[in-house]
Design a protein around this motif. Structure first.
Motif, PDB file in Angstrom:
ATOM      1  N   LEU A 121      62.583  68.314 107.299  1.00  0.00           N
ATOM      2  CA  LEU A 121      63.905  68.853 107.011  1.00  0.00           C
ATOM      3  C   LEU A 121      64.933  67.727 106.907  1.00  0.00           C
ATOM      4  N   GLY A 122      64.777  66.702 107.737  1.00  0.00           N
ATOM      5  CA  GLY A 122      65.682  65.560 107.678  1.00  0.00           C
ATOM      6  C   GLY A 122      65.658  64.880 106.316  1.00  0.00           C
ATOM      7  N   VAL A 123      64.461  64.736 105.751  1.00  0.00           N
ATOM      8  CA  VAL A 123      64.332  64.106 104.432  1.00  0.00           C
ATOM      9  C   VAL A 123      65.072  64.911 103.371  1.00  0.00           C
ATOM     10  N   VAL A 124      64.887  66.233 103.384  1.00  0.00           N
ATOM     11  CA  VAL A 124      65.503  67.044 102.325  1.00  0.00           C
ATOM     12  C   VAL A 124      67.013  67.159 102.500  1.00  0.00           C
ATOM     13  N   LEU A 125      67.496  67.000 103.726  1.00  0.00           N
ATOM     14  CA  LEU A 125      68.943  67.067 103.948  1.00  0.00           C
ATOM     15  C   LEU A 125      69.637  65.734 103.663  1.00  0.00           C
ATOM     16  N   VAL A 126      68.985  64.635 104.018  1.00  0.00           N
ATOM     17  CA  VAL A 126      69.645  63.334 103.898  1.00  0.00           C
ATOM     18  C   VAL A 126      69.886  62.956 102.444  1.00  0.00           C
ATOM     19  N   TYR A 127      69.132  63.547 101.518  1.00  0.00           N
ATOM     20  CA  TYR A 127      69.343  63.235 100.101  1.00  0.00           C
ATOM     21  C   TYR A 127      70.798  63.429  99.693  1.00  0.00           C
ATOM     22  N   SER A 128      71.455  64.414 100.289  1.00  0.00           N
ATOM     23  CA  SER A 128      72.826  64.748  99.886  1.00  0.00           C
ATOM     24  C   SER A 128      73.784  63.567  99.983  1.00  0.00           C
ATOM     25  N   TYR A 129      73.468  62.574 100.817  1.00  0.00           N
ATOM     26  CA  TYR A 129      74.362  61.435 101.006  1.00  0.00           C
ATOM     27  C   TYR A 129      73.898  60.177 100.274  1.00  0.00           C
ATOM     28  N   MET A 130      72.720  60.237  99.649  1.00  0.00           N
ATOM     29  CA  MET A 130      72.151  59.028  99.063  1.00  0.00           C
ATOM     30  C   MET A 130      72.937  58.500  97.869  1.00  0.00           C
ATOM     31  N   LYS A 131      73.545  59.390  97.084  1.00  0.00           N
ATOM     32  CA  LYS A 131      74.284  58.922  95.909  1.00  0.00           C
ATOM     33  C   LYS A 131      75.508  58.103  96.311  1.00  0.00           C
ATOM     34  N   ARG A 132      75.914  58.218  97.573  1.00  0.00           N
ATOM     35  CA  ARG A 132      77.023  57.409  98.076  1.00  0.00           C
ATOM     36  C   ARG A 132      76.552  56.013  98.466  1.00  0.00           C
ATOM     37  N   LEU A 133      75.229  55.868  98.637  1.00  0.00           N
ATOM     38  CA  LEU A 133      74.685  54.644  99.199  1.00  0.00           C
ATOM     39  C   LEU A 133      73.854  53.819  98.231  1.00  0.00           C
ATOM     40  N   THR A 134      73.118  54.478  97.326  1.00  0.00           N
ATOM     41  CA  THR A 134      72.183  53.752  96.484  1.00  0.00           C
ATOM     42  C   THR A 134      72.034  54.403  95.112  1.00  0.00           C
ATOM     43  N   ARG A 135      71.784  53.563  94.116  1.00  0.00           N
ATOM     44  CA  ARG A 135      71.530  54.070  92.763  1.00  0.00           C
ATOM     45  C   ARG A 135      70.169  54.760  92.668  1.00  0.00           C
ATOM     46  N   TRP A 136      69.335  54.574  93.693  1.00  0.00           N
ATOM     47  CA  TRP A 136      67.974  55.128  93.664  1.00  0.00           C
ATOM     48  C   TRP A 136      67.878  56.462  94.394  1.00  0.00           C
ATOM     49  N   SER A 137      68.997  57.163  94.483  1.00  0.00           N
ATOM     50  CA  SER A 137      68.987  58.484  95.123  1.00  0.00           C
ATOM     51  C   SER A 137      68.019  59.441  94.429  1.00  0.00           C
ATOM     52  N   HIS A 138      67.746  59.220  93.155  1.00  0.00           N
ATOM     53  CA  HIS A 138      66.824  60.068  92.397  1.00  0.00           C
ATOM     54  C   HIS A 138      65.426  60.055  93.028  1.00  0.00           C
ATOM     55  N   LEU A 139      65.022  58.896  93.545  1.00  0.00           N
ATOM     56  CA  LEU A 139      63.706  58.792  94.174  1.00  0.00           C
ATOM     57  C   LEU A 139      63.696  59.459  95.548  1.00  0.00           C
ATOM     58  N   VAL A 140      64.842  59.473  96.221  1.00  0.00           N
ATOM     59  CA  VAL A 140      64.931  60.187  97.493  1.00  0.00           C
ATOM     60  C   VAL A 140      64.795  61.685  97.249  1.00  0.00           C
ATOM     61  N   LEU A 141      65.423  62.172  96.168  1.00  0.00           N
ATOM     62  CA  LEU A 141      65.221  63.569  95.793  1.00  0.00           C
ATOM     63  C   LEU A 141      63.753  63.822  95.465  1.00  0.00           C
ATOM     64  N   GLY A 142      63.129  62.859  94.779  1.00  0.00           N
ATOM     65  CA  GLY A 142      61.703  62.980  94.483  1.00  0.00           C
ATOM     66  C   GLY A 142      60.872  63.092  95.741  1.00  0.00           C
ATOM     67  N   LEU A 143      61.223  62.297  96.760  1.00  0.00           N
ATOM     68  CA  LEU A 143      60.504  62.367  98.027  1.00  0.00           C
ATOM     69  C   LEU A 143      60.730  63.713  98.698  1.00  0.00           C
ATOM     70  N   ALA A 144      61.964  64.234  98.610  1.00  0.00           N
ATOM     71  CA  ALA A 144      62.272  65.524  99.234  1.00  0.00           C
ATOM     72  C   ALA A 144      61.378  66.632  98.674  1.00  0.00           C
ATOM     73  N   LEU A 145      61.133  66.597  97.365  1.00  0.00           N
ATOM     74  CA  LEU A 145      60.230  67.578  96.770  1.00  0.00           C
ATOM     75  C   LEU A 145      58.776  67.143  96.886  1.00  0.00           C
TER      76      LEU A 145
END
Length: 289
Positions: A121-145
């Motif tokens: 659950l932490g992985v799928v929730l933390v994605y929401s803040y990744m676009k503020r931190l890194t250009r690679w937020s797309h891969l964090v969303l990929g990990l969430a799914l």
């Protein structure tokens, strides 16, 4: 009561709950591979409960975290929170209830799923803040799914097999690629407000080439999956179908024409996940006969 039902309907529309279909077929693919066929009905149903509730919690949390950002973006300003159709308190409660359902589902599966549930659950929730931190937020969303098939494997087996991580990698590449394409719609806005994304960092042309590379790599990883699990021609044909759908997806949009992005993002990607599940599940089931 009628107000609660009405607000719940608005919340479900806000998070596009029907788009749970993106990751759910990959979770079911992981379950079928783990079971060597259909898993027990009770396990199957609780996997579905966990998938839908986790995605619901994640999407509602994302809308909550991005409320101010959505209000400033003309494309998203009409969403329920910035438009005032829902309050932050209601959406926060919606997240809490969805998370509680997720933990219940994890507890009904096995001990390891429950122990790993907070991390998932932490992985799928933390994605929401990744676009503020890194250009690679797309891969964090990929990990969430992408953790869906590995989680489903654990739900069936009660243990982890590194082979299923290959399917997780395929989903990361698939989601990362199409999320990069989707982010192209906000290219100018992201640069204006300082949000990070691949299109913002590399431009539209660079973003499209990166998405193509990820989707090409996804196909190679799926072929590796066939080899690892000893799957046959049916699964390979399914990968061929996925390849064709991805080629079509990339053919209907371009850096100069994003008008059909919704068709590429929502319709085709939903079809891709279902097609792969059907072909792999058929291969596994026929292989048992």
């Amino acid at each position: 009561m009628s107000s609660l039902v009405s607000k719940t309907g608005v919340a479900l529309e806000m998070i596009k709950w029907e788009h749970s279909i993106f990751a759910l077929p990959f979770a079911l693919t992981g379950a079928v591979l783990a079971a060597g066929g259909w898993p027990k009905l009770s396990v199957f149903l609780w996997i579905v409960v966990c998938m839908v509730s986790a995605r619901t919690a994640a999407m509602a949390f994302n809308r909550l975290a991005d409320a101010e950002l959505d209000a400033a973006n003309p494309r998203t300003a009409t969403r329920a929170l910035p438009a005032g159709a829902l309050s932050k308190g209601f959406v926060g409660g919606f997240v809490a209830v969805s998370a509680a359902v997720f933990f219940l589902g994890a507890a009904m599966l096995n001990r390891l799923t429950l122990e790993l549930a907070p991390a998932a659950l932490g992985v799928v929730l933390v994605y929401s803040y990744m676009k503020r931190l890194t250009r690679w937020s797309h891969l964090v969303l990929g990990l969430a799914l992408g953790i869906a098939p590995s989680a489903a494997w654990i739900a069936v087996r009660g243990s982890f097999d590194p082979r299923i991580a290959v399917l997780t990698l395929a989903v990361i590449l698939w989601v990362g690629g199409f999320d990069i394409l989707y982010a192209c719609q906000d290219f100018e806005h992201d640069r204006l407000v300082g949000l990070n994304s691949v299109p913002q960092a590399f431009g539209l042309q660079g973003a499209f080439w990166m998405a193509r590379a990820m989707h090409f790599a996804m196909i190679l990883v799926l072929l590796w999956l066939v080899e690892l699990f000893g799957l046959g021609k049916i699964a390979t044909v399914g990968i061929g179908a996925v390849t064709g759908l991805l080629l079509y997806e990339h053919s209907i949009i371009s850096p100069k024409d994003l008008r059909r992005m919704d068709a590429a993002f929502f319709t085709l990607n939903g079809v891709i996940s279902v097609v792969l599940f059907i072909f792999v599940a058929t291969d596994v089931l026929l292989g048992r006969q």
